[in-house]
Design a protein around this motif. Structure first.
Motif, PDB file in Angstrom:
ATOM      1  N   ASP A   1       0.813  -1.207   0.000  1.00 47.63           N
ATOM      2  CA  ASP A   1       0.000   0.000   0.000  1.00 47.63           C
ATOM      3  C   ASP A   1       0.850   1.263   0.000  1.00 47.63           C
ATOM      4  N   ALA A   2       2.140   1.109   0.401  1.00 45.56           N
ATOM      5  CA  ALA A   2       3.005   2.277   0.442  1.00 45.56           C
ATOM      6  C   ALA A   2       3.571   2.618  -0.930  1.00 45.56           C
ATOM      7  N   CYS A   3       3.498   1.675  -1.883  1.00 44.74           N
ATOM      8  CA  CYS A   3       4.019   1.948  -3.215  1.00 44.74           C
ATOM      9  C   CYS A   3       3.197   3.030  -3.893  1.00 44.74           C
ATOM     10  N   PRO A   4       3.840   3.971  -4.593  1.00 44.81           N
ATOM     11  CA  PRO A   4       3.096   5.050  -5.225  1.00 44.81           C
ATOM     12  C   PRO A   4       2.174   4.574  -6.323  1.00 44.81           C
ATOM     13  N   TRP A   5       2.353   3.366  -6.820  1.00 46.37           N
ATOM     14  CA  TRP A   5       1.504   2.854  -7.878  1.00 46.37           C
ATOM     15  C   TRP A   5       0.623   1.732  -7.366  1.00 46.37           C
ATOM     16  N   SER A   6       0.331   1.727  -6.031  1.00 52.12           N
ATOM     17  CA  SER A   6      -0.509   0.678  -5.454  1.00 52.12           C
ATOM     18  C   SER A   6      -1.922   0.714  -6.012  1.00 52.12           C
ATOM     19  N   THR A   7      -2.381   1.903  -6.413  1.00 56.91           N
ATOM     20  CA  THR A   7      -3.717   2.006  -6.994  1.00 56.91           C
ATOM     21  C   THR A   7      -3.788   1.207  -8.286  1.00 56.91           C
ATOM     22  N   ILE A   8      -2.776   1.365  -9.155  1.00 52.71           N
ATOM     23  CA  ILE A   8      -2.739   0.616 -10.408  1.00 52.71           C
ATOM     24  C   ILE A   8      -2.640  -0.870 -10.112  1.00 52.71           C
ATOM     25  N   GLN A   9      -1.803  -1.213  -9.133  1.00 52.39           N
ATOM     26  CA  GLN A   9      -1.555  -2.612  -8.825  1.00 52.39           C
ATOM     27  C   GLN A   9      -2.805  -3.292  -8.297  1.00 52.39           C
ATOM     28  N   SER A  10      -3.615  -2.584  -7.509  1.00 53.13           N
ATOM     29  CA  SER A  10      -4.761  -3.188  -6.859  1.00 53.13           C
ATOM     30  C   SER A  10      -5.933  -3.395  -7.803  1.00 53.13           C
ATOM     31  N   ARG A  11      -6.005  -2.670  -8.891  1.00 45.87           N
ATOM     32  CA  ARG A  11      -7.111  -2.837  -9.818  1.00 45.87           C
ATOM     33  C   ARG A  11      -6.883  -4.096 -10.661  1.00 45.87           C
ATOM     34  N   GLY A  12      -7.928  -4.930 -10.736  1.00 42.44           N
ATOM     35  CA  GLY A  12      -7.835  -6.114 -11.559  1.00 42.44           C
ATOM     36  C   GLY A  12      -7.030  -7.244 -10.956  1.00 42.44           C
ATOM     37  N   VAL A  13      -6.814  -7.236  -9.642  1.00 42.83           N
ATOM     38  CA  VAL A  13      -6.075  -8.305  -8.999  1.00 42.83           C
ATOM     39  C   VAL A  13      -6.959  -9.538  -8.897  1.00 42.83           C
ATOM     40  N   LYS A  14      -6.430 -10.679  -9.292  1.00 44.41           N
ATOM     41  CA  LYS A  14      -7.176 -11.925  -9.219  1.00 44.41           C
ATOM     42  C   LYS A  14      -6.997 -12.541  -7.829  1.00 44.41           C
ATOM     43  N   VAL A  15      -8.126 -12.891  -7.196  1.00 43.75           N
ATOM     44  CA  VAL A  15      -8.092 -13.583  -5.916  1.00 43.75           C
ATOM     45  C   VAL A  15      -9.006 -14.792  -6.005  1.00 43.75           C
ATOM     46  N   THR A  16      -8.815 -15.755  -5.115  1.00 51.93           N
ATOM     47  CA  THR A  16      -9.712 -16.899  -5.078  1.00 51.93           C
ATOM     48  C   THR A  16     -10.948 -16.542  -4.267  1.00 51.93           C
ATOM     49  N   ALA A  17     -12.061 -17.137  -4.618  1.00 52.38           N
ATOM     50  CA  ALA A  17     -13.348 -16.779  -4.018  1.00 52.38           C
ATOM     51  C   ALA A  17     -13.374 -16.971  -2.511  1.00 52.38           C
ATOM     52  N   ILE A  18     -12.573 -17.890  -1.996  1.00 54.35           N
ATOM     53  CA  ILE A  18     -12.589 -18.146  -0.562  1.00 54.35           C
ATOM     54  C   ILE A  18     -12.108 -16.938   0.250  1.00 54.35           C
ATOM     55  N   HIS A  19     -11.401 -16.015  -0.412  1.00 53.29           N
ATOM     56  CA  HIS A  19     -10.890 -14.829   0.275  1.00 53.29           C
ATOM     57  C   HIS A  19     -11.855 -13.642   0.213  1.00 53.29           C
ATOM     58  N   LEU A  20     -13.004 -13.808  -0.421  1.00 51.19           N
ATOM     59  CA  LEU A  20     -13.965 -12.716  -0.487  1.00 51.19           C
ATOM     60  C   LEU A  20     -14.597 -12.470   0.880  1.00 51.19           C
ATOM     61  N   LYS A  21     -14.833 -11.205   1.184  1.00 50.92           N
ATOM     62  CA  LYS A  21     -15.490 -10.853   2.439  1.00 50.92           C
ATOM     63  C   LYS A  21     -16.325  -9.594   2.214  1.00 50.92           C
TER      64      LYS A  21
END
Length: 255
Positions: free
Chosen positions: A57-77
């Motif tokens: 989250d401290a990276c200046p491009w964390s916004t770009i990095q966080s968009r479109g990140v693939k996660v497994t459904a078990i981690h949804l909350k």
């Protein structure tokens, strides 16, 4: 040169996580077009992330990095925002269920951000879901009136009006000068949260009677926000107490 160095470091350090590696490399094309000074700054940020002295989250491009990140459904909350078939949804509820021999699955309730419609879907626990970036911003609550919370951005001094339902049951604890958090997607408020511990005043409660052989462990108390909770029998009307807003439980007397 810096761009090449950045690419090599990303490949070496993130090879254990294919999802994260793909996301980093997708941003590399954009980063290589930056100035030498910008790339130096980015390389420094990556070093902090790789060595454990910083976080993503401290990276200046964390916004770009966080968009479109693939996660497994078990981690949804609840509170997560995902993209599905070109539409954006907020996760309202996510429950892990076991279907006997059929294996585990996730029962997820989604709310369409644009239309507000809700739908219930089932995912396999290992199904890939595209999670998108949600921004968190702090606001100061000015006042609450007729189901609307009037908030102030402490940085821009701009006023924002949001429905109290964004805070769920915790909306009952909203009050003047309270610091709250809003989760935003493309500057649109999705949900809100308040401090975990809030000071309230006991408005009504049965009097404490000394000398009884069987003293109840708890008694009901009506707070100044009209929420009823259980409190120790020795507390009286007018006392200030600290309440856990997550489960409406008594914590202690206020200092």
């Amino acid at each position: 040169m810096l761009a090449l160095q950045l690419s090599k470091r990303l490949s070496r350090s993130l090879s254990s996580s294919s999802t994260t590696t793909i996301t980093f490399h997708r941003t590399l094309t954009t980063l290589t077009q930056s100035s030498s000074h910008s790339l130096s700054y980015l390389l420094s940020s990556v070093n902090h992330y790789i060595t454990g002295t910083g976080n993503v989250d401290a990276c200046p491009w964390s916004t770009i990095q966080s968009r479109g990140v693939k996660v497994t459904a078990i981690h949804l909350k609840p509170g997560n925002v995902i993209q599905r078939k070109g539409k954006i949804y907020e996760v309202v509820d996510a429950r892990h269920k076991q279907q006997g021999r059929g294996g585990a699955m996730m029962q997820v309730e989604l709310r369409n951000i644009d239309g507000g419609n809700k739908e219930s879907l089932r995912f396999g626990t290992e199904d890939a879901v595209e999670k998108v970036f949600v921004e968190e911003k702090y606001f100061t609550c000015l006042y609450v009136e007729h189901g609307t919370a009037y908030l102030m951005d402490p940085e821009k001094f701009e006023q924002l009006e949001v429905p109290t339902e964004l805070f769920g049951e915790a909306a009952a604890y909203l009050k003047e000068e309270m610091k709250v958090t809003l989760q935003l997607y493309d500057e649109r408020p999705l949900s809100g949260s308040i401090p975990k511990h809030v000071t309230c005043t006991i408005k009504e409660t049965p009097p404490h009677v000394k000398g009884l052989s069987a003293t109840p462990r708890y008694k009901k108390a009506l707070l100044d926000n009209n929420v009823t909770i259980l409190v120790p029998p020795f507390l009286e009307v007018g006392e200030e107490i600290v309440v856990n807003t997550i489960d409406n439980s008594y914590m202690r007397r206020a200092n």
